[in-house]
Structure formats: structure tokens, C-alpha cells
Design a protein around this motif. Structure first.
Motif, PDB file in Angstrom:
ATOM      1  N   VAL A  77       0.842  -1.193   0.000  1.00  0.00           N
ATOM      2  CA  VAL A  77       0.000   0.000   0.000  1.00  0.00           C
ATOM      3  C   VAL A  77       0.878   1.243   0.000  1.00  0.00           C
ATOM      4  N   ASP A  78       0.491   2.234  -0.778  1.00  0.00           N
ATOM      5  CA  ASP A  78       1.212   3.511  -0.812  1.00  0.00           C
ATOM      6  C   ASP A  78       0.823   4.301   0.428  1.00  0.00           C
ATOM      7  N   LYS A  79       1.659   4.256   1.463  1.00  0.00           N
ATOM      8  CA  LYS A  79       1.315   4.893   2.737  1.00  0.00           C
ATOM      9  C   LYS A  79       1.323   6.413   2.620  1.00  0.00           C
ATOM     10  N   ALA A  80       2.158   6.972   1.746  1.00  0.00           N
ATOM     11  CA  ALA A  80       2.184   8.422   1.573  1.00  0.00           C
ATOM     12  C   ALA A  80       0.863   8.919   1.001  1.00  0.00           C
ATOM     13  N   ALA A  81       0.342   8.232  -0.019  1.00  0.00           N
ATOM     14  CA  ALA A  81      -0.952   8.617  -0.587  1.00  0.00           C
ATOM     15  C   ALA A  81      -2.073   8.395   0.419  1.00  0.00           C
ATOM     16  N   LEU A  82      -1.984   7.314   1.185  1.00  0.00           N
ATOM     17  CA  LEU A  82      -2.990   7.046   2.212  1.00  0.00           C
ATOM     18  C   LEU A  82      -2.985   8.138   3.270  1.00  0.00           C
ATOM     19  N   LEU A 305      -7.938   3.676  -2.345  1.00  0.00           N
ATOM     20  CA  LEU A 305      -8.242   5.107  -2.314  1.00  0.00           C
ATOM     21  C   LEU A 305      -9.297   5.505  -3.342  1.00  0.00           C
ATOM     22  N   ARG A 306      -9.600   4.609  -4.279  1.00  0.00           N
ATOM     23  CA  ARG A 306     -10.551   4.899  -5.369  1.00  0.00           C
ATOM     24  C   ARG A 306     -10.127   6.179  -6.079  1.00  0.00           C
ATOM     25  N   LEU A 307      -8.962   6.119  -6.694  1.00  0.00           N
ATOM     26  CA  LEU A 307      -8.402   7.296  -7.348  1.00  0.00           C
ATOM     27  C   LEU A 307      -9.258   7.736  -8.519  1.00  0.00           C
ATOM     28  N   ALA A 308      -9.273   9.029  -8.738  1.00  0.00           N
ATOM     29  CA  ALA A 308     -10.018   9.596  -9.861  1.00  0.00           C
ATOM     30  C   ALA A 308      -9.273   9.316 -11.155  1.00  0.00           C
ATOM     31  N   ASP A 309      -9.813   9.843 -12.248  1.00  0.00           N
ATOM     32  CA  ASP A 309      -9.224   9.581 -13.562  1.00  0.00           C
ATOM     33  C   ASP A 309      -7.808  10.127 -13.683  1.00  0.00           C
ATOM     34  N   ASP A 310      -7.464  11.142 -12.866  1.00  0.00           N
ATOM     35  CA  ASP A 310      -6.115  11.685 -12.953  1.00  0.00           C
ATOM     36  C   ASP A 310      -5.076  10.791 -12.285  1.00  0.00           C
ATOM     37  N   GLY A 311      -5.539   9.741 -11.572  1.00  0.00           N
ATOM     38  CA  GLY A 311      -4.632   8.809 -10.936  1.00  0.00           C
ATOM     39  C   GLY A 311      -3.979   9.325  -9.677  1.00  0.00           C
ATOM     40  N   ARG A 312      -4.427  10.472  -9.161  1.00  0.00           N
ATOM     41  CA  ARG A 312      -3.802  11.063  -7.983  1.00  0.00           C
ATOM     42  C   ARG A 312      -4.809  11.452  -6.916  1.00  0.00           C
ATOM     43  N   THR A 313      -6.004  11.859  -7.312  1.00  0.00           N
ATOM     44  CA  THR A 313      -6.998  12.358  -6.360  1.00  0.00           C
ATOM     45  C   THR A 313      -7.800  11.202  -5.778  1.00  0.00           C
ATOM     46  N   ALA A 314      -7.821  11.090  -4.439  1.00  0.00           N
ATOM     47  CA  ALA A 314      -8.587  10.046  -3.763  1.00  0.00           C
ATOM     48  C   ALA A 314     -10.039  10.476  -3.642  1.00  0.00           C
TER      49      ALA A 314
END
Length: 431
Positions: A77-82, A305-314
């Protein structure tokens, strides 16, 4: 620099040339296929696992009681994004300028087939001896598809170099180490094969070494990383020794290469990693297996995180993520702030619960069975029980309670006897 790379160009070697794995799964372990499915569910469908590096493994080994980090790291899991999605982003990390400077320094150290690196190695490990000529040092190609292929290619190159009895310099080899029942791949800056069959781990760092010494905290972190690499090399050394019949030894002294003083010229020092190696081996062995932690969670638990289409926004609500994170026990300590992306979230929860762990491991150990700040204050304020009266749950002879009451009494005595000086009526004039 310990920069993890996802893959390199595919190798031309056939799969039959690569050494077959010899380790067998422990008894009672969950099959790899079942485990990978569960970890994929925790990570989120379609989310690539985040690879572990030696720095993360060293931090994980320093806090083996944290089931939360063991599970998140084991699942990739990407802990920074989490942490960003939870509203508690990590506030540490290298700047882009520092990363570029580190890459440039590493390239300088390894230029011309590692001539300068081998010179520093001889200067520190074998003073007075002549380093090998550049054309006498093998630099095998470690290219392969994926981390598994690169790890197998590294094992093959180590075997060939050891069997030949010549010098070899392996640039960014890939090594595998088991962490909580899951394989993790680490990448040292370099490994040098000596003609006598011994191997030396090389760590290249961009912090300076001034007058022959560097920052103790940074050297300690580098030693812990090097210990992870030595630990990962040991099973490969056993495999090579069995196949070649030679005595293969992974040296417990690593070579640390840093800029000299305030220049960009490299210098080196030998770092003894025996203590860090023993600690890392013991702590990694204590880690609960990832599948055991995952089995104790509710079936619908996921950190997607269910990222949006931009691949960054949770897009997943922070409340849902916090509930999933809190389902796994953590072992927070102030040291986590410099080693874990979720440390700020865990610190906030620890403070909200009044846990004494937020005060540090030393304080936590001194307080014994007292788990919260409220319990500590109550134990310090509670007067000694009269003869025949029942004592508190800690007992009359609990050293922590006795020390707290003694400290509270001394504090009250000091405050009661403190005299406030009267205000000055006149000040002497300046002459």
C-alpha cells in the motif's frame, strides 16, 4: 542512494540458466496465490504494489510490534498517498535537488568501471595493497524483466564471479528478503566480489564526511540499511557455496562512500554492521506474518483510495479510510515521525486516546502497567491507602506508582516552599 527501480530491459538469458529457488514455504502458511488475492483486495484492484526498499525495512525492523505497518508494507500500500487522503500527510523526504545531487555523486564514484570505488575499497579494507586494474574487474550485466528476474540474474552473476575467483563489481543488484511472510526486493548501491570469495556491500550517500567523520544519525541509518543488504545476501551466499564448493562469506563491514568535506570528491569509511545485523534479523523474525494480520480483519476491509481519472486524487471518504486503518493495531512512538508516512495520523490518534506511547518508548517502559495519561495522573494524585483499605489495581508495591507519588510529593513541596521575590522599588541608575 538505494533508489528502487521497477524493471530493466529484458535479458537475453534463457529461464533455464537462472537458479531455481530452494526455499520451501513454512508449514501452515497460506498458499501464495490465496495470499496475493487477499493483498490485492487490501490494496485495491488494479493498484500496483509499492516496492519496499532497505530504508523502509530497517524502519520496520526497528518497530516490529506495529502490525499496521507490517500489513500495509506487506500488501504494497502507498502509505504516503494514504496519509494524504487521511488529511495527515508526511512532512519529510528528500528534495528533487538532493536526489539529483545524489545521483550525480554516485555516477562519479562508479565512473570508469568503478576505478575510484575499488581504490577506496582497497584503501580502507586492505591498506598498502594495489587495487586491481580496471580491465581486471568484471561488471556483469544484471538486466532482466521484473524484480524476480533481476534477483535471479544477480544470484547468477554472484555465482559466476565467485566461481571465477576474480574481482567483480555489481551495480545496483537486486536481492530478495522475506518480510512477514512476503518477499521484498531491495537494491544496494553496489556489491563487490573479492577473489577470496567474500562479498562487500557498498553504500553511497550524499551527506558529507568532514574531517573523516559524518553525522552519527545518518551513519547509523546507513548502517541499518547495509545490514538489510547483508541479511539478503546471506541465503544467496549459501546457495553459491553449495554450487561452487568454495567458502563464501558476506562481510559484516560495509563500505560507506560520501563526499569529502565540502567538495564533490569521494571518500570512504568502513562501517561495522554486526550489531545492526543481529538486531534486524531478530526484529524481522518477530514480525507477525501478513496473512495472519489480514485474516483477523473484517472481510470488507480495504485501503483502496478509489483514485479519480487523474490517478492522484482520492475519492474515497476519509472517514472510511480511517476506519479501515484503525482496524489494524499500531505501535506508535515519536521515532515513527522520521520513518513512517502514517506517523502524523498515528500520533493524532495516540494523543486523542491519551496513550503514554506518545511520550516515547522510554517513558512507556518506566510506567509499567499504566497505559494512559489519565491513569498516570490518577496514580500520582491518589494518596497512600490506610491500613486495611484496598489498594488500587496497580498494587501498593508497584515501582511506577511509588515513583509517581514520590515525584508528585516533591513537586508539591517545591511549589509550596517557593518564595516569590518582591518587586524592585528602584533601579540603580546608569553612570
Amino acid at each position: 542512494m538505494n533508489v528502487s527501480r521497477d524493471s530493466r530491459p529484458a535479458s537475453a538469458a534463457s529461464p533455464g540458466e537462472l537458479p531455481a529457488p530452494t526455499a520451501s514455504p513454512p508449514q501452515g502458511a497460506v498458499p501464495a496465490g490465496v495470499r496475493s488475492v487477499r493483498l490485492t483486495e487490501l490494496r485495491g484492484a488494479g493498484v500496483r504494489p509499492r516496492p519496499l526498499d532497505a530504508r523502509a525495512l530497517a524502519a520496520l525492523a526497528a518497530n516490529p510490534g506495529c502490525r499496521r505497518r507490517a500489513l500495509l508494507d506487506g500488501a504494497g500500500v502507498d502509505k504516503a498517498a494514504l496519509a494524504r487522503a487521511l488529511g495527515a500527510p508526511a512532512a519529510y523526504g528528500q528534495s528533487q535537488f538532493a536526489i539529483m545531487r545524489g545521483h550525480a555523486f554516485e555516477a562519479r564514484v562508479k565512473a570508469d568501471g568503478g576505478t575510484e570505488l575499488l581504490r577506496l575499497l582497497h584503501e580502507r579494507l586492505a591498506p598498502g595493497s594495489e587495487p586491481p586494474a580496471p580491465d581486471a574487474v568484471a561488471t556483469p550485466d544484471l538486466s532482466a524483466a521484473g524484480p524476480e528476474g533481476r534477483a535471479a540474474r544477480t544470484a547468477l552473476a554472484l555465482r559466476a564471479a565467485t566461481e571465477a575467483g576474480d574481482w567483480a563489481l555489481l551495480d545496483h543488484p537486486m536481492l530478495a528478503v522475506e518480510v512477514a511472510g512476503s518477499p521484498a526486493y531491495v537494491e544496494p548501491d553496489a556489491v563487490v566480489v573479492h577473489p577470496d570469495g567474500s562479498w562487500t556491500v557498498v553504500e553511497i550517500k550524499s551527506f558529507p564526511m568532514i574531517d573523516g567523520s559524518a553525522d552519527a544519525a545518518k551513519v547509523g541509518a546507513a548502517a541499518r540499511q547495509a545490514a538489510v543488504y547483508v541479511l539478503a545476501l546471506e541465503p544467496v551466499a549459501g546457495h553459491v557455496a553449495a554450487r561452487t564448493g568454495r567458502t563464501v562469506r558476506v562481510r559484516d563491514r560495509a563500505l560507506l562512500v560520501c563526499p569529502k568535506d565540502f567538495s564533490n570528491l569521494p571518500t570512504a569509511a568502513v562501517v561495522d554492521v554486526r550489531k545492526q545485523l543481529a538486531t534486524t534479523r531478530r526484529q524481522l523474525a518477530r514480525l507477525t506474518r501478513v496473512e495472519e494480520i489480514a485474516a483477523a480483519l473484517p472481510a470488507d476491509t480495504t485501503f483502496d483510495l478509489r483514485l479519480a481519472d487523474d490517478g492522484r486524487t482520492a475519492t474515497r471518504p476519509a472517514e472510511e479510510l480511517a476506519e479501515a486503518v484503525e482496524a489494524v493495531d499500531a505501535a506508535y512512538a515519536p521515532e515513527c515521525l522520521a520513518a513512517c508516512e502514517l506517523a502524523f495520523h498515528c500520533r493524532t490518534r495516540s494523543r486523542q486516546q491519551g496513550a503514554v506511547e506518545a511520550l516515547g518508548r522510554g517513558v512507556r517502559g518506566e510506567l509499567g502497567g499504566l497505559r494512559t495519561v489519565e491513569e498516570v495522573l490518577a496514580a500520582a494524585a491518589e494518596p497512600a491507602a490506610a491500613p486495611g483499605e484496598p489498594e488500587g489495581p496497580e498494587g501498593p508495591d508497584d515501582p511506577a506508582v511509588l515513583a509517581l507519588r514520590r515525584a508528585a510529593a516533591l513537586r508539591a513541596e517545591a511549589l509550596a516552599g517557593a518564595a516569590v521575590p518582591p518587586p524592585r522599588t528602584e533601579e540603580p541608575g546608569c553612570h
